[in-house]
Design a protein around this motif. Structure first.
Motif, mmCIF file in Angstrom:
data_model
loop_
_atom_site.group_PDB
_atom_site.id
_atom_site.type_symbol
_atom_site.label_atom_id
_atom_site.label_comp_id
_atom_site.label_asym_id
_atom_site.label_seq_id
_atom_site.Cartn_x
_atom_site.Cartn_y
_atom_site.Cartn_z
ATOM 1 N N ASP A 11 0.817 -1.204 0.000
ATOM 2 C CA ASP A 11 0.000 0.000 0.000
ATOM 3 C C ASP A 11 0.849 1.251 0.000
ATOM 4 O OD1 ASP A 11 -2.245 -1.584 0.078
ATOM 5 O OD2 ASP A 11 -2.390 -1.536 2.263
ATOM 6 N N TYR A 12 2.112 1.141 0.334
ATOM 7 C CA TYR A 12 2.977 2.310 0.440
ATOM 8 C C TYR A 12 4.065 2.296 -0.626
ATOM 9 C CZ TYR A 12 0.655 1.584 4.825
ATOM 10 O OH TYR A 12 -0.290 1.334 5.759
ATOM 11 N N VAL A 13 3.882 1.426 -1.643
ATOM 12 C CA VAL A 13 4.939 1.233 -2.622
ATOM 13 C C VAL A 13 5.260 2.514 -3.373
ATOM 14 C CG1 VAL A 13 3.435 0.497 -4.536
ATOM 15 C CG2 VAL A 13 5.796 -0.361 -4.392
ATOM 16 N N SER A 14 4.290 3.424 -3.505
ATOM 17 C CA SER A 14 4.532 4.651 -4.257
ATOM 18 C C SER A 14 5.569 5.540 -3.593
ATOM 19 C CB SER A 14 3.225 5.437 -4.426
ATOM 20 O OG SER A 14 2.722 5.824 -3.159
ATOM 21 N N LYS A 15 5.778 5.362 -2.290
ATOM 22 C CA LYS A 15 6.741 6.187 -1.576
ATOM 23 C C LYS A 15 8.152 5.596 -1.588
ATOM 24 C CE LYS A 15 3.351 8.227 1.560
ATOM 25 N NZ LYS A 15 2.892 8.339 2.951
ATOM 26 N N ILE A 16 8.295 4.371 -2.037
ATOM 27 C CA ILE A 16 9.611 3.738 -2.040
ATOM 28 C C ILE A 16 10.471 4.387 -3.121
ATOM 29 C CG2 ILE A 16 10.862 1.583 -2.402
ATOM 30 C CD1 ILE A 16 8.383 0.139 -1.326
ATOM 31 N N PRO A 17 11.666 4.847 -2.761
ATOM 32 C CA PRO A 17 12.473 5.607 -3.722
ATOM 33 C C PRO A 17 13.126 4.727 -4.776
ATOM 34 C CG PRO A 17 13.718 5.228 -1.719
ATOM 35 C CD PRO A 17 12.338 4.679 -1.474
ATOM 36 N N THR A 18 13.419 5.335 -5.915
ATOM 37 C CA THR A 18 14.276 4.690 -6.906
ATOM 38 C C THR A 18 15.722 4.805 -6.427
ATOM 39 O OG1 THR A 18 12.767 5.310 -8.687
ATOM 40 C CG2 THR A 18 15.039 4.732 -9.301
ATOM 41 N N ILE A 19 16.417 3.693 -6.388
ATOM 42 C CA ILE A 19 17.795 3.693 -5.906
ATOM 43 C C ILE A 19 18.716 4.092 -7.060
ATOM 44 C CG2 ILE A 19 19.608 2.342 -4.806
ATOM 45 C CD1 ILE A 19 17.009 2.899 -3.135
ATOM 46 N N LYS A 20 19.381 5.238 -6.914
ATOM 47 C CA LYS A 20 20.175 5.802 -8.006
ATOM 48 C C LYS A 20 21.665 5.503 -7.879
ATOM 49 C CE LYS A 20 16.964 9.711 -8.164
ATOM 50 N NZ LYS A 20 16.814 11.173 -7.907
ATOM 51 N N PHE A 21 22.155 5.336 -6.647
ATOM 52 C CA PHE A 21 23.601 5.271 -6.440
ATOM 53 C C PHE A 21 23.952 4.004 -5.665
ATOM 54 C CE2 PHE A 21 22.252 9.757 -6.371
ATOM 55 C CZ PHE A 21 22.804 10.148 -7.594
ATOM 56 N N THR A 22 24.718 3.139 -6.305
ATOM 57 C CA THR A 22 25.071 1.854 -5.690
ATOM 58 C C THR A 22 26.569 1.564 -5.778
ATOM 59 O OG1 THR A 22 24.666 0.686 -7.777
ATOM 60 C CG2 THR A 22 22.800 0.883 -6.249
ATOM 61 N N LYS A 23 27.340 2.474 -6.372
ATOM 62 C CA LYS A 23 28.773 2.254 -6.532
ATOM 63 C C LYS A 23 29.564 3.041 -5.501
ATOM 64 C CE LYS A 23 28.426 1.434 -11.528
ATOM 65 N NZ LYS A 23 28.962 1.801 -12.876
ATOM 66 N N LEU A 24 30.839 2.739 -5.382
ATOM 67 C CA LEU A 24 31.737 3.515 -4.524
ATOM 68 C C LEU A 24 31.854 4.929 -5.078
ATOM 69 C CD1 LEU A 24 34.694 0.944 -4.277
ATOM 70 C CD2 LEU A 24 32.540 0.941 -2.986
ATOM 71 N N PHE A 25 32.105 5.885 -4.181
ATOM 72 C CA PHE A 25 32.318 7.274 -4.607
ATOM 73 C C PHE A 25 33.760 7.648 -4.263
ATOM 74 C CE2 PHE A 25 32.118 11.913 -4.117
ATOM 75 C CZ PHE A 25 31.494 12.270 -5.310
ATOM 76 N N ILE A 26 34.603 7.709 -5.298
ATOM 77 C CA ILE A 26 36.032 7.965 -5.084
ATOM 78 C C ILE A 26 36.486 9.060 -6.041
ATOM 79 C CG2 ILE A 26 38.360 6.996 -5.189
ATOM 80 C CD1 ILE A 26 37.193 4.293 -4.395
ATOM 81 N N ASN A 27 37.109 10.087 -5.493
ATOM 82 C CA ASN A 27 37.661 11.189 -6.279
ATOM 83 C C ASN A 27 36.610 11.835 -7.183
ATOM 84 O OD1 ASN A 27 39.830 12.879 -6.761
ATOM 85 N ND2 ASN A 27 40.530 11.730 -8.551
ATOM 86 N N GLY A 28 35.413 11.984 -6.631
ATOM 87 C CA GLY A 28 34.354 12.691 -7.345
ATOM 88 C C GLY A 28 33.581 11.872 -8.352
ATOM 89 N N GLU A 29 33.814 10.557 -8.404
ATOM 90 C CA GLU A 29 33.133 9.709 -9.377
ATOM 91 C C GLU A 29 32.576 8.461 -8.701
ATOM 92 O OE1 GLU A 29 32.680 10.622 -12.438
ATOM 93 O OE2 GLU A 29 34.036 12.364 -12.433
ATOM 94 N N PHE A 30 31.442 7.966 -9.230
ATOM 95 C CA PHE A 30 30.911 6.674 -8.798
ATOM 96 C C PHE A 30 31.581 5.578 -9.612
ATOM 97 C CE2 PHE A 30 27.512 9.417 -7.228
ATOM 98 C CZ PHE A 30 27.335 8.894 -5.949
ATOM 99 N N VAL A 31 32.214 4.628 -8.914
ATOM 100 C CA VAL A 31 33.002 3.600 -9.586
ATOM 101 C C VAL A 31 32.697 2.232 -8.986
ATOM 102 C CG1 VAL A 31 34.877 5.183 -10.176
ATOM 103 C CG2 VAL A 31 34.965 3.915 -8.009
#
Length: 517
Positions: A11-31
């Motif tokens: 019933d609350y699925v509409s509030k579940i966020p889209t997961i955008k970031f799943t990689k490491l963040f090193i030196n300003g980049e997702f890797v």
């Protein structure tokens, strides 16, 4: 006992966020991790996989440290004026405020935290903490010294260098800000390892930091596990300082690793088994609210805006008032009040606005809490409310109160980190103080009394870093927070936190023929 809201999580699925970031963040980049490995982060509402996250280890920590080291030794961040750093941090805080709902949803799905609480409290206070240290960045000053000999001398406060932050899972947003913001304000560069149970919001904050204009290499986020990524941070020869919040057991390991590497300074905010002393001059109804809620109930606001208690955040709180000592004159009456009030605590999906308690963060923690509840029963404590898991998907446990608890029982000694309260009785002020101090921990304590002399005497006698009188969880960005004894050392929040990330340098110059010696 608390009731469960039967409405389906769907019933609350509409509030579940889209997961955008799943990689490491090193030196300003997702890797990706160098190894290519990933691990699953689990939705505690259902036990199902949310996303696969890059699994960083020693090699990835090396890359992150190298980026942070270069940013510190050669980059603009530590060389900016405090005013310039503060402007960028203010923009970072503004961006957090613009994403309150999305961040609250991320912490709800990743950590089981109440979505409404996150929107009203956790994420706004995260932004507020960053704003606080943005304002403090240009107020870091040394002193001019009056020497006893013919020298002019002064002190400089300089950033300590590259800082490793190891963040726990119970408050993934607040504790990220409490560590990251003061170290950045001081001019440090950082490597953050969020808890493997709750990596998602830290990666989102890294994205916002880049948008705010924090230079590449200043913030690095390595997701992974404690024995690999965490251990690599603690032992790294090119990290200048480690700040850790978590268990006392892991804190010991971090100190050992720091000592065996480059003797880097360590600050630790560790476990707690915080006492709440209720004296017999207290209003029993209000005292019951405080024992459950942790702060004085303000009927002008929804309870979650003021409440912080052993059941809030599923009891996954290091300062939770898990040991409640009640003076014998009101003990029986208070027990009745607690039994009545606990019925109002609805256990359910954290996206449901009617829920007051969500799921435990993970299966391992869920099993640990249930095992302590069984210990309490076997050791002879009386189960007043709760004590059972809910017959539903996810890691839900009924709010549990034990009476007739003895101080040598495991439920009275160990940090359970769950919705379990132990009620005990005392006679005199002296006995109450002794009971409160009968623990290896010293993080926080609460006192409920109308007598100012009692409040002053007891607050000066309890060995804990924070004492709350007729309130609980009265945190503020300006108020230092940390522990005594095996609850660790060093202080978060306030200007004390900035000083953890600064070195004091003394500079002396000879004076010749001065008349002012």
């Amino acid at each position: 006992m608390g009731s469960y809201n039967d409405e389906s999580s769907s019933d609350y699925v509409s509030k579940i966020p889209t997961i955008k970031f799943t990689k490491l963040f090193i030196n300003g980049e997702f890797v990706d991790a160098i190894s290519g490995r990933t691990f699953e982060t689990i939705d505690p509402r259902t036990g199902e996989v949310i996303a696969k996250i890059a699994e960083g280890d020693k090699e990835d920590v090396d890359l992150a440290v190298r980026a942070a080291r270069h940013a510190f030794d050669n980059g603009p961040w530590p060389r900016m004026s405090g005013y310039e750093r503060g402007r960028i941090l203010s923009k970072f805080a503004d961006l957090i405020e613009q994403h309150i709902e999305e961040l609250a949803a991320i912490d709800a799905v990743d950590a089981g935290k109440l979505f409404e609480w996150g929107k009203a409290v956790d994420i706004p206070s995260t932004a507020k903490t960053v704003h606080y240290y943005a304002g403090a960045a240009d107020k870091i000053h040394g002193q001019v010294l009056k020497m006893s000999k013919a020298f002019h001398a002064y002190t400089l406060l300089e950033p300590v260098g590259v800082v490793g932050h190891i963040v726990p899972w119970n408050f993934p947003s607040n504790l990220f800000a409490m560590k990251v913001a003061p170290s950045l304000a001081a001019g440090c560069t950082i490597v953050v390892k969020p808890a493997e149970q709750t990596p998602l919001s830290a990666l989102f904050y890294a994205h916002l930091a880049k948008q705010a204009g924090i230079p590449d290499g200043v913030i690095n986020v390595v997701t992974g596990f404690g024995p690999t990524a965490g251990a690599a941070i603690a032992s790294h020869m090119d990290i200048d300082k480690v700040s850790f919040t978590g268990s006392t057991e892991v804190g010991r390991k971090i100190m050992q690793a720091a000592a065996l590497s480059n003797l880097k300074p360590v600050s630790l905010e560790l476990g707690g088994k915080s006492p709440l002393l209720i004296f017999d001059d207290a209003d029993v109804d209000q005292a019951a609210d405080q024992a459950l809620l942790g702060v004085m109930y303000n009927k002008a606001k929804p309870p979650f805006l003021d409440a912080y208690y052993i059941f809030t955040n599923q009891g996954e709180i290091c300062v939770a008032s898990s040991r409640v000592f009640v003076q014998e004159g009101i003990y029986d009456e208070l027990v009745k009040k607690l039994a009545e009030k606990a019925k109002d605590w609805v256990v359910g999906d954290p996206f449901d606005p009617k829920s007051r308690i969500g799921p435990q963060v993970e299966k391992r923690q869920y099993d640990k809490i249930l095992s302590y509840i069984e210990h309490g029963k076997r050791e002879g404590a009386t189960l007043l409310t709760g004590g059972k898991p809910l017959e539903t998907k996810g890691y839900y446990i009924q709010p549990t109160i034990f009476t007739d608890v003895k101080e040598d029982m495991l439920i009275a000694k160990d940090e359970i980190f769950g919705p379990v309260m132990s009620l005990m009785k005392f006679k005199t002020i002296e006995e109450g103080i002794k009971c409160a101090n009968n623990t290896q921990y010293g993080l926080a304590a609460g006192i409920i009394t109308k007598n100012l002399d009692v409040a002053n005497t007891v607050s000066r006698s309890i060995r804990a870093g924070t004492i709350w009188i007729n309130c609980y969880f009265a945190f503020d960005d300006d108020c230092p927070y940390g522990g005594y004894k095996m609850s660790g050392f060093g202080r978060d929040l306030g200007m004390d936190a900035i000083h953890k990330y600064l070195q004091v340098k003394s500079v002396a110059t000879p004076l010749h023929n001065s008349p002012w010696l």
